[in-house]
Scaffold this active site. Structure first.
Site, PDB file in Angstrom:
ATOM      1  N   ASP A 127      -5.506   8.780   4.035  1.00  0.00           N
ATOM      2  CA  ASP A 127      -5.685   8.986   2.600  1.00  0.00           C
ATOM      3  C   ASP A 127      -6.974   9.749   2.274  1.00  0.00           C
ATOM      4  O   ASP A 127      -6.965  10.673   1.466  1.00  0.00           O
ATOM      5  CB  ASP A 127      -5.683   7.632   1.877  1.00  0.00           C
ATOM      6  CG  ASP A 127      -4.328   6.955   1.973  1.00  0.00           C
ATOM      7  OD1 ASP A 127      -3.330   7.673   2.173  1.00  0.00           O
ATOM      8  OD2 ASP A 127      -4.273   5.727   1.842  1.00  0.00           O
ATOM      9  N   HIS A 153       0.849  -1.204   0.000  1.00  0.00           N
ATOM     10  CA  HIS A 153       0.000   0.000   0.000  1.00  0.00           C
ATOM     11  C   HIS A 153       0.886   1.256   0.000  1.00  0.00           C
ATOM     12  O   HIS A 153       0.704   2.165  -0.820  1.00  0.00           O
ATOM     13  CB  HIS A 153      -0.924  -0.032   1.227  1.00  0.00           C
ATOM     14  CG  HIS A 153      -1.710   1.217   1.468  1.00  0.00           C
ATOM     15  ND1 HIS A 153      -3.083   1.256   1.424  1.00  0.00           N
ATOM     16  CD2 HIS A 153      -1.319   2.487   1.768  1.00  0.00           C
ATOM     17  CE1 HIS A 153      -3.491   2.475   1.674  1.00  0.00           C
ATOM     18  NE2 HIS A 153      -2.445   3.252   1.906  1.00  0.00           N
ATOM     19  N   GLU A 154       1.853   1.267   0.900  1.00  0.00           N
ATOM     20  CA  GLU A 154       2.749   2.426   0.988  1.00  0.00           C
ATOM     21  C   GLU A 154       3.563   2.585  -0.302  1.00  0.00           C
ATOM     22  O   GLU A 154       3.804   3.700  -0.756  1.00  0.00           O
ATOM     23  CB  GLU A 154       3.688   2.294   2.183  1.00  0.00           C
ATOM     24  CG  GLU A 154       3.018   2.469   3.536  1.00  0.00           C
ATOM     25  CD  GLU A 154       2.252   3.773   3.660  1.00  0.00           C
ATOM     26  OE1 GLU A 154       2.585   4.750   2.969  1.00  0.00           O
ATOM     27  OE2 GLU A 154       1.298   3.814   4.445  1.00  0.00           O
TER      28      GLU A 154
HETATM   29 ZN   LIG Z   1      -2.327   5.284   2.235  1.00  0.00          ZN
END
Ligand SMILES: [Zn+2]
Length: 257
Positions: A161, A59-60
């Site tokens: 996010d 994800h990062e």
């Molecule tokens: Zn994120």
């Protein structure tokens, strides 16, 4: 607080590091698995936590690679029990860029979930032994966690996010600092509500710690943006963009018969 970390390896120049408290999480999860299912249980528990945090790193990396595409330097990804955190050299001021960089993280989770869904649904591949049944359970758990991770990060609590997306949308109409102020303010209110709900409704204390952390991270980033408005434009900031996770609970498949 963030000083105690162990450097693992680099991915395209990005240092991957483990916060010392992460080892405590591994030990705790391993012990819980051992209590339920002996050494096999411990191995499964650690394996699934490892797989889960691998998805956190992916994800990062979604954020990082998109940032690098725009020429933004990435320092490191730090893994903590409450999630992963990527440190950038700067934040793009252009809302379309920040939108793309931000969406790339949850998009990775949804892509992993879609991939796992395709694998798990493929007919008759792992039907027989208990080990194979566990593999299907493992894939299902990981699939659900990725859906949860992708969705949870889209909650508009700055600087998660969803909060960044909110800020980028506001920044198309407001000055950048005002947009950050409103995104951070809405985020702080929501973080307090979420922490209270986590404590009193779900008794999810790690989630409450997470939202407390987000609360202060939002304030810190707002101040960084404000300082940059006042000082010269060459001032380099460390942008902290983190991914957050609901507390890792031992998945049901680990209670071996
Ligand atoms: Zn994120």
């Amino acid at each position: 607080m963030l000083g105690w970390s162990i450097n693992l390896f680099r991915i395209r120049g990005i240092q991957l590091a483990l916060h010392a408290s992460f080892l405590l999480l591994l030990a705790y999860v391993g012990w819980e698995g051992w209590r339920d299912g002996g050494w096999e249980g411990a191995a499964w528990s650690v394996a699934i936590i490892g797989a889960f945090f691998t998805c956190v790193v992916l994800h990062e990396l979604g954020h990082c690679f998109t940032a690098m595409h725009f020429g933004i330097g990435v320092r490191r990804i730090l893994l903590m029990p409450i999630g992963g955190m990527a440190e950038f050299d700067s934040i793009p001021r252009e809302p379309p860029r920040e939108l793309l960089m931000t969406l790339a993280g949850p998009a990775v989770n949804f892509a992993i979930a879609a991939l796992l869904w395709v694998i798990v649904r493929s007919p008759g591949r792992w039907a027989f032994s208990s080990y194979e049944a566990n593999a299907v359970g493992f894939a299902h758990t990981l699939l659900h966690w990725n859906l949860l991770m992708g969705t949870f990060n889209l909650v508009p609590v700055f600087p998660m996010d969803g909060g960044r997306i909110f800020r980028a949308l506001l920044a198309t109409r407001l000055p950048y600092l005002r947009a950050t102020f409103w995104a951070a303010t809405v985020g702080k209110v929501l973080a307090v509500i979420a922490a209270l709900v986590a404590i009193f409704w779900f008794h999810a204390y790690l989630t409450a710690v997470l939202f407390a952390f987000i609360f202060f991270a939002g304030e810190t980033e707002y101040r960084a943006v404000k300082r940059r408005e006042i000082e010269d434009a060459h001032w380099r900031e460390v942008m902290v963009r983190f991914y957050a996770t609901p507390p890792p609970e031992p998945p049901p498949l680990l209670t071996t018969p």
